[in-house]
Design a protein around this motif. Sequence first.
Motif, PDB file in Angstrom:
ATOM      1  N   ARG A 249       0.834  -1.210   0.000  1.00 13.34           N
ATOM      2  CA  ARG A 249       0.000   0.000   0.000  1.00 13.34           C
ATOM      3  C   ARG A 249       0.866   1.257   0.000  1.00 13.34           C
ATOM      4  O   ARG A 249       0.550   2.240  -0.670  1.00 13.34           O
ATOM      5  CB  ARG A 249      -0.957  -0.026   1.184  1.00 13.34           C
ATOM      6  CG  ARG A 249      -2.092  -1.000   0.984  1.00 13.34           C
ATOM      7  CD  ARG A 249      -3.179  -0.849   2.055  1.00 13.34           C
ATOM      8  NE  ARG A 249      -4.271  -1.759   1.775  1.00 13.34           N
ATOM      9  CZ  ARG A 249      -4.502  -2.887   2.439  1.00 13.34           C
ATOM     10  NH1 ARG A 249      -3.717  -3.240   3.438  1.00 13.34           N
ATOM     11  NH2 ARG A 249      -5.514  -3.648   2.116  1.00 13.34           N
ATOM     12  N   ASP A 250       1.965   1.218   0.750  1.00 12.34           N
ATOM     13  CA  ASP A 250       2.867   2.371   0.799  1.00 12.34           C
ATOM     14  C   ASP A 250       3.613   2.557  -0.524  1.00 12.34           C
ATOM     15  O   ASP A 250       3.771   3.677  -1.001  1.00 12.34           O
ATOM     16  CB  ASP A 250       3.908   2.198   1.919  1.00 12.34           C
ATOM     17  CG  ASP A 250       3.288   2.271   3.305  1.00 12.34           C
ATOM     18  OD1 ASP A 250       2.144   2.757   3.435  1.00 12.34           O
ATOM     19  OD2 ASP A 250       3.954   1.833   4.268  1.00 12.34           O
ATOM     20  N   GLU A 251       4.067   1.462  -1.099  1.00 17.04           N
ATOM     21  CA  GLU A 251       4.905   1.505  -2.298  1.00 17.04           C
ATOM     22  C   GLU A 251       4.119   1.832  -3.560  1.00 17.04           C
ATOM     23  O   GLU A 251       4.595   2.564  -4.425  1.00 17.04           O
ATOM     24  CB  GLU A 251       5.598   0.151  -2.460  1.00 17.04           C
ATOM     25  CG  GLU A 251       6.580   0.064  -3.582  1.00 17.04           C
ATOM     26  CD  GLU A 251       7.270  -1.293  -3.650  1.00 17.04           C
ATOM     27  OE1 GLU A 251       7.631  -1.687  -4.763  1.00 17.04           O
ATOM     28  OE2 GLU A 251       7.428  -1.952  -2.608  1.00 17.04           O
ATOM     29  N   CYS A 252       2.916   1.275  -3.685  1.00 14.99           N
ATOM     30  CA  CYS A 252       2.183   1.426  -4.954  1.00 14.99           C
ATOM     31  C   CYS A 252       0.678   1.622  -4.732  1.00 14.99           C
ATOM     32  O   CYS A 252      -0.097   1.333  -5.640  1.00 14.99           O
ATOM     33  CB  CYS A 252       2.448   0.223  -5.852  1.00 14.99           C
ATOM     34  SG  CYS A 252       1.939  -1.343  -5.137  1.00 14.99           S
ATOM     35  N   ASP A 253       0.289   2.079  -3.560  1.00 14.92           N
ATOM     36  CA  ASP A 253      -1.122   2.299  -3.230  1.00 14.92           C
ATOM     37  C   ASP A 253      -1.969   1.042  -3.440  1.00 14.92           C
ATOM     38  O   ASP A 253      -3.153   1.137  -3.778  1.00 14.92           O
ATOM     39  CB  ASP A 253      -1.715   3.460  -4.043  1.00 14.92           C
ATOM     40  CG  ASP A 253      -1.100   4.793  -3.659  1.00 14.92           C
ATOM     41  OD1 ASP A 253      -0.788   4.981  -2.474  1.00 14.92           O
ATOM     42  OD2 ASP A 253      -0.918   5.634  -4.557  1.00 14.92           O
ATOM     43  N   GLY A 254      -1.359  -0.136  -3.287  1.00 19.00           N
ATOM     44  CA  GLY A 254      -2.095  -1.383  -3.448  1.00 19.00           C
ATOM     45  C   GLY A 254      -2.427  -1.724  -4.891  1.00 19.00           C
ATOM     46  O   GLY A 254      -3.225  -2.610  -5.147  1.00 19.00           O
ATOM     47  N   SER A 255      -1.779  -1.031  -5.838  1.00 17.17           N
ATOM     48  CA  SER A 255      -2.001  -1.308  -7.258  1.00 17.17           C
ATOM     49  C   SER A 255      -0.977  -2.323  -7.740  1.00 17.17           C
ATOM     50  O   SER A 255       0.233  -2.114  -7.604  1.00 17.17           O
ATOM     51  CB  SER A 255      -1.875  -0.028  -8.088  1.00 17.17           C
ATOM     52  OG  SER A 255      -2.876   0.886  -7.739  1.00 17.17           O
ATOM     53  N   LEU A 256      -1.480  -3.412  -8.313  1.00 18.31           N
ATOM     54  CA  LEU A 256      -0.640  -4.511  -8.774  1.00 18.31           C
ATOM     55  C   LEU A 256      -0.958  -4.818 -10.226  1.00 18.31           C
ATOM     56  O   LEU A 256      -2.034  -4.471 -10.718  1.00 18.31           O
ATOM     57  CB  LEU A 256      -0.908  -5.763  -7.929  1.00 18.31           C
ATOM     58  CG  LEU A 256      -0.829  -5.598  -6.415  1.00 18.31           C
ATOM     59  CD1 LEU A 256      -1.404  -6.819  -5.724  1.00 18.31           C
ATOM     60  CD2 LEU A 256       0.600  -5.356  -5.989  1.00 18.31           C
ATOM     61  N   VAL A 257      -0.043  -5.491 -10.904  1.00 19.30           N
ATOM     62  CA  VAL A 257      -0.278  -5.962 -12.264  1.00 19.30           C
ATOM     63  C   VAL A 257       0.076  -7.443 -12.297  1.00 19.30           C
ATOM     64  O   VAL A 257       1.151  -7.842 -11.857  1.00 19.30           O
ATOM     65  CB  VAL A 257       0.537  -5.177 -13.309  1.00 19.30           C
ATOM     66  CG1 VAL A 257       0.359  -5.780 -14.696  1.00 19.30           C
ATOM     67  CG2 VAL A 257       0.138  -3.711 -13.303  1.00 19.30           C
ATOM     68  N   CYS A 258      -0.854  -8.232 -12.825  1.00 20.33           N
ATOM     69  CA  CYS A 258      -0.668  -9.677 -12.930  1.00 20.33           C
ATOM     70  C   CYS A 258      -0.656 -10.054 -14.412  1.00 20.33           C
ATOM     71  O   CYS A 258      -1.484  -9.566 -15.187  1.00 20.33           O
ATOM     72  CB  CYS A 258      -1.816 -10.391 -12.207  1.00 20.33           C
ATOM     73  SG  CYS A 258      -1.555 -12.151 -11.970  1.00 20.33           S
ATOM     74  N   THR A 259       0.310 -10.898 -14.798  1.00 21.15           N
ATOM     75  CA  THR A 259       0.398 -11.361 -16.177  1.00 21.15           C
ATOM     76  C   THR A 259       0.920 -12.796 -16.186  1.00 21.15           C
ATOM     77  O   THR A 259       1.247 -13.340 -15.134  1.00 21.15           O
ATOM     78  CB  THR A 259       1.285 -10.430 -17.029  1.00 21.15           C
ATOM     79  OG1 THR A 259       1.140 -10.762 -18.415  1.00 21.15           O
ATOM     80  CG2 THR A 259       2.747 -10.508 -16.629  1.00 21.15           C
ATOM     81  N   ILE A 260       0.994 -13.374 -17.362  1.00 25.74           N
ATOM     82  CA  ILE A 260       1.488 -14.752 -17.464  1.00 25.74           C
ATOM     83  C   ILE A 260       3.003 -14.766 -17.430  1.00 25.74           C
ATOM     84  O   ILE A 260       3.667 -13.790 -17.778  1.00 25.74           O
ATOM     85  CB  ILE A 260       0.981 -15.446 -18.755  1.00 25.74           C
ATOM     86  CG1 ILE A 260       1.519 -14.754 -20.005  1.00 25.74           C
ATOM     87  CG2 ILE A 260      -0.529 -15.519 -18.761  1.00 25.74           C
ATOM     88  CD1 ILE A 260       1.260 -15.508 -21.303  1.00 25.74           C
TER      89      ILE A 260
END
Length: 152
Positions: free
Chosen positions: A27-38
């Motif tokens: 949450r601190d590093e990226c505001d809880g935004s993630l990217v998931c891929t293969i």
Amino acid sequence: MLRGAHAISLDSKGRLAIPTRYREPLRDECDGSLVCTIDISHPCLLLYPLNEWELVEKTLRSLSSTHPQERRLQRLLLGHAAECELDGNGRFLVPAPLRQHAGLDKKIMLVGQLNRFEIWSEARWQQQINDDLQALPDEGWDSSERLRDFSL
């Protein structure tokens, strides 16, 4: 620093709960935004904090869209990339096509890899570990120049 292998269960809606120790840093590093891929080399998924994924995108942007191999890499990684947000309980939804690609069912493994996580089905993870343990002595430390001086 993302490290360790964590046994986790997907809920009935396909949501994965990030281990508690990583929730606040994400949450601190990226505001809880993630990217998931293969993962293009293994039957698993790659989960990046958004700021780390943006570095991958910068590299992908520098590749040629007219070179067939470079275009394939862009198509596979970017075409499967899904933005995910941590909810209030530290969970995010793993999109169905990505779950299918990795063969994810209820029991999964979340494996830290420094700047990203790998997401494996528990059975595939166990097989990969067995394969890696068998291959390591066969290939030897001399198979990579960077491993020649590696010691624990």
